[in-house]
Motif scaffolding. Structure first.
Motif, PDB file in Angstrom:
ATOM      1  N   PHE A 188     -13.024   2.952   7.773  1.00  0.00           N
ATOM      2  CA  PHE A 188     -12.212   3.123   8.843  1.00  0.00           C
ATOM      3  C   PHE A 188     -10.411   3.624   8.555  1.00  0.00           C
ATOM      4  CE2 PHE A 188     -14.762  -0.516   9.217  1.00  0.00           C
ATOM      5  CZ  PHE A 188     -15.686  -0.165   9.935  1.00  0.00           C
ATOM      6  N   LYS A 189     -10.310   4.673   7.468  1.00  0.00           N
ATOM      7  CA  LYS A 189      -9.139   4.904   7.074  1.00  0.00           C
ATOM      8  C   LYS A 189      -8.419   4.398   7.498  1.00  0.00           C
ATOM      9  CE  LYS A 189     -10.983   9.799   7.946  1.00  0.00           C
ATOM     10  NZ  LYS A 189     -10.923   9.703   6.808  1.00  0.00           N
ATOM     11  N   LEU A 190      -7.867   2.715   7.041  1.00  0.00           N
ATOM     12  CA  LEU A 190      -7.238   2.016   7.030  1.00  0.00           C
ATOM     13  C   LEU A 190      -6.107   2.022   6.821  1.00  0.00           C
ATOM     14  CD1 LEU A 190      -8.718  -1.064   7.934  1.00  0.00           C
ATOM     15  CD2 LEU A 190      -8.361  -1.394   5.575  1.00  0.00           C
ATOM     16  N   PRO A 191      -5.384   2.600   6.154  1.00  0.00           N
ATOM     17  CA  PRO A 191      -4.276   2.630   6.096  1.00  0.00           C
ATOM     18  C   PRO A 191      -3.329   3.489   7.614  1.00  0.00           C
ATOM     19  CG  PRO A 191      -4.803   3.150   3.981  1.00  0.00           C
ATOM     20  CD  PRO A 191      -6.049   3.198   5.096  1.00  0.00           C
ATOM     21  N   ILE A 192      -3.980   4.388   7.451  1.00  0.00           N
ATOM     22  CA  ILE A 192      -3.895   5.219   9.094  1.00  0.00           C
ATOM     23  C   ILE A 192      -3.869   4.185  10.615  1.00  0.00           C
ATOM     24  CG2 ILE A 192      -4.003   7.057  10.772  1.00  0.00           C
ATOM     25  CD1 ILE A 192      -4.869   8.646   8.223  1.00  0.00           C
ATOM     26  N   MET A 208       5.052  -0.864   5.981  1.00  0.00           N
ATOM     27  CA  MET A 208       4.484   0.438   6.426  1.00  0.00           C
ATOM     28  C   MET A 208       4.610   1.684   4.974  1.00  0.00           C
ATOM     29  SD  MET A 208       6.531   2.309   9.470  1.00  0.00           S
ATOM     30  CE  MET A 208       5.566   0.970  10.274  1.00  0.00           C
ATOM     31  N   VAL A 209       5.709   1.289   4.067  1.00  0.00           N
ATOM     32  CA  VAL A 209       6.240   2.323   3.048  1.00  0.00           C
ATOM     33  C   VAL A 209       4.766   2.128   2.219  1.00  0.00           C
ATOM     34  CG1 VAL A 209       7.332   3.051   1.301  1.00  0.00           C
ATOM     35  CG2 VAL A 209       9.181   2.259   3.570  1.00  0.00           C
ATOM     36  N   LEU A 210       4.087   1.849   1.971  1.00  0.00           N
ATOM     37  CA  LEU A 210       3.527   0.910   0.978  1.00  0.00           C
ATOM     38  C   LEU A 210       2.052   1.772   1.696  1.00  0.00           C
ATOM     39  CD1 LEU A 210       3.808  -2.592  -0.097  1.00  0.00           C
ATOM     40  CD2 LEU A 210       4.321  -0.870  -1.414  1.00  0.00           C
ATOM     41  N   LEU A 211       1.576   1.508   3.107  1.00  0.00           N
ATOM     42  CA  LEU A 211       0.573   1.745   3.620  1.00  0.00           C
ATOM     43  C   LEU A 211       1.348   3.508   3.442  1.00  0.00           C
ATOM     44  CD1 LEU A 211      -0.506  -0.989   6.030  1.00  0.00           C
ATOM     45  CD2 LEU A 211      -1.624  -0.053   3.675  1.00  0.00           C
ATOM     46  N   THR A 212       2.024   4.266   3.597  1.00  0.00           N
ATOM     47  CA  THR A 212       2.358   5.747   3.782  1.00  0.00           C
ATOM     48  C   THR A 212       2.327   6.245   2.016  1.00  0.00           C
ATOM     49  OG1 THR A 212       3.945   5.399   5.338  1.00  0.00           O
ATOM     50  CG2 THR A 212       4.113   7.413   4.161  1.00  0.00           C
ATOM     51  N   LEU A 213       2.824   5.423   1.355  1.00  0.00           N
ATOM     52  CA  LEU A 213       2.367   6.144  -0.392  1.00  0.00           C
ATOM     53  C   LEU A 213       0.760   6.493  -0.612  1.00  0.00           C
ATOM     54  CD1 LEU A 213       5.223   3.871  -2.305  1.00  0.00           C
ATOM     55  CD2 LEU A 213       5.099   6.569  -1.561  1.00  0.00           C
ATOM     56  N   VAL A 214      -0.142   5.467   0.634  1.00  0.00           N
ATOM     57  CA  VAL A 214      -1.226   5.496   0.182  1.00  0.00           C
ATOM     58  C   VAL A 214      -2.033   6.157   0.960  1.00  0.00           C
ATOM     59  CG1 VAL A 214      -3.422   3.986   0.299  1.00  0.00           C
ATOM     60  CG2 VAL A 214      -1.941   2.741  -0.064  1.00  0.00           C
ATOM     61  N   ILE A 215      -1.322   6.767   2.194  1.00  0.00           N
ATOM     62  CA  ILE A 215      -2.046   8.003   3.125  1.00  0.00           C
ATOM     63  C   ILE A 215      -1.733   9.653   2.179  1.00  0.00           C
ATOM     64  CG2 ILE A 215      -1.191   9.339   5.025  1.00  0.00           C
ATOM     65  CD1 ILE A 215      -1.150   6.340   6.472  1.00  0.00           C
ATOM     66  N   LEU A 216      -0.504   9.173   1.421  1.00  0.00           N
ATOM     67  CA  LEU A 216       0.012  10.499   0.803  1.00  0.00           C
ATOM     68  C   LEU A 216      -0.924  10.874  -0.915  1.00  0.00           C
ATOM     69  CD1 LEU A 216       4.005  10.365   1.730  1.00  0.00           C
ATOM     70  CD2 LEU A 216       2.303  11.613   2.340  1.00  0.00           C
ATOM     71  N   ILE A 253      -2.159  -6.684  -1.583  1.00  0.00           N
ATOM     72  CA  ILE A 253      -1.778  -8.116  -1.423  1.00  0.00           C
ATOM     73  C   ILE A 253      -0.315  -7.576  -0.961  1.00  0.00           C
ATOM     74  CG2 ILE A 253      -1.088 -10.065  -2.865  1.00  0.00           C
ATOM     75  CD1 ILE A 253      -3.396  -9.684  -4.660  1.00  0.00           C
ATOM     76  N   PRO A 254       0.596  -7.010  -2.045  1.00  0.00           N
ATOM     77  CA  PRO A 254       2.087  -7.294  -1.215  1.00  0.00           C
ATOM     78  C   PRO A 254       2.455  -6.371   0.205  1.00  0.00           C
ATOM     79  CG  PRO A 254       1.913  -5.800  -3.645  1.00  0.00           C
ATOM     80  CD  PRO A 254       0.769  -6.980  -2.760  1.00  0.00           C
ATOM     81  N   THR A 255       0.905  -5.908   0.412  1.00  0.00           N
ATOM     82  CA  THR A 255       1.539  -5.174   1.905  1.00  0.00           C
ATOM     83  C   THR A 255       0.552  -6.238   2.621  1.00  0.00           C
ATOM     84  OG1 THR A 255       0.843  -3.163   0.739  1.00  0.00           O
ATOM     85  CG2 THR A 255       0.375  -3.262   3.179  1.00  0.00           C
ATOM     86  N   PHE A 256      -0.535  -6.810   2.703  1.00  0.00           N
ATOM     87  CA  PHE A 256      -1.073  -7.453   3.536  1.00  0.00           C
ATOM     88  C   PHE A 256       0.174  -8.703   3.670  1.00  0.00           C
ATOM     89  CE2 PHE A 256      -4.576  -5.268   1.939  1.00  0.00           C
ATOM     90  CZ  PHE A 256      -4.426  -4.659   3.626  1.00  0.00           C
ATOM     91  N   ALA A 257       0.176  -9.325   2.339  1.00  0.00           N
ATOM     92  CA  ALA A 257       1.091 -10.764   2.651  1.00  0.00           C
ATOM     93  C   ALA A 257       2.121 -10.897   3.477  1.00  0.00           C
ATOM     94  CB  ALA A 257       1.245 -10.921   0.800  1.00  0.00           C
ATOM     95  N   THR A 258       3.716  -9.183   3.359  1.00  0.00           N
ATOM     96  CA  THR A 258       4.544  -9.027   3.671  1.00  0.00           C
ATOM     97  C   THR A 258       4.124  -9.444   5.243  1.00  0.00           C
ATOM     98  OG1 THR A 258       4.016  -6.957   3.426  1.00  0.00           O
ATOM     99  CG2 THR A 258       5.608  -8.349   1.698  1.00  0.00           C
TER     100      THR A 258
END
Length: 279
Positions: free
Chosen positions: A178-182, A237-245, A255-260
């Motif tokens: 599903f390209k979850l981060p995007i 949003m920043v953490l997921l952007t780092l994943v996308i890049l 964990i920090p992404t979904f917990a926040t």
């Protein structure tokens, strides 16, 4: 001192109810995509969702001071009352969700009837919107027509985040398919835009809305900028952007992404509940 009509139990009701709605809806999506592949994820979603909504309702009833009045609400129907409509909507959703949870626990995901799941999804969507309409139906400047959208999107983000935290073992499969981060970053962007449109409307519309804006930025500045915007929206949003890049993997920052995102949903709803009572 601020005169409070509602305390934190109303915020928790809106937060837990939203978590339940979001958890149920993400379970519905995966059920229709492939119930066999996502069996564990769907099962957890359908079991947890009604428990969260019930916990929120119990807190709300204790806050209202006369919990037994809910019995009176059932037979003394007032179709123009948001509270009366809400009791019926949430009761109907809880009844359907409990039936689905019972079937899942006793017979498995494969035993579920898709028509019941569809009915549950409609009720979940209505309950998710109702949480915002409950506030927007009251004549308070901060509780304007933007709140139902903000609350509904926040519920989707927090509920799906909670379920992803509880299903970290299936994360890689979800990312690949599903390209979850995007997708999540697009929803975060939508929520951020809705929140800023709400604030922009407060800042420019009327003298009373400008007063609400000043209270928001003055008395609730840390809760708004720090907890709701930075913690709840910008950091994930920043953490997921780092994943996308390709700078890191979602597995590392999950964990920090979904917990926040879960925490941010509570902070935002709690802020809106208290701001409306402060002006």
């Amino acid at each position: 001192m601020m005169h409070l009509l509602w305390d934190i139990r109303v915020s928790l009701d809106l937060f837990l109810g939203g978590l339940g709605v979001g958890a149920f809806l993400v379970g519905v999506i995966l059920y229709y995509i492939d119930a066999k592949v996502y069996d564990t994820f769907v099962k957890k979603s359908f079991v947890i969702a009604p428990l969260l909504v019930i916990a929120g309702l119990l807190l709300l009833l204790t806050e209202l001071g006369r919990p037994l009045n809910v019995i009176k609400t059932i037979y003394a129907i007032n179709p123009t009352s948001f509270m009366s409509i809400g009791i019926f909507l949430q009761s109907a959703f809880v009844a359907v969700a409990l039936l689905i949870a019972f079937k899942v626990l006793t017979s498995g995901v494969e035993s579920l009837c898709s028509k019941i799941i569809y009915a549950g999804a409609i009720l979940a969507g209505l309950v998710g919107l109702y949480h915002g309409f409950l506030l927007s139906g009251i004549a308070k400047e901060p509780w304007n027509n933007a709140i139902p959208v903000i609350f509904f999107v926040s519920s989707i983000l927090s509920g799906s985040s909670l379920m992803l935290l509880l299903n970290l073992e299936s994360l890689e499969g979800l990312i690949a398919r599903f390209k979850l981060p995007i997708i999540i970053n697009m929803i975060l962007t939508l929520e951020l835009a809705a929140v800023f449109a709400w604030v922009y409307n407060l800042a420019l519309t009327t003298a009373s809305s400008k007063h609400a804006y000043e209270v928001l930025m003055g008395s609730f500045g840390i809760e708004f900028w720090g907890l709701s915007i930075l913690v709840g929206l910008i950091i994930p949003m920043v953490l997921l952007t780092l994943v996308i890049l390709g700078k890191t993997s979602l597995k590392i920052v999950a964990i920090p992404t979904f917990a926040t995102m879960v925490l941010g949903s509570f902070f935002l709803k709690n802020l809106v509940v208290y701001l409306g009572q402060a002006v």
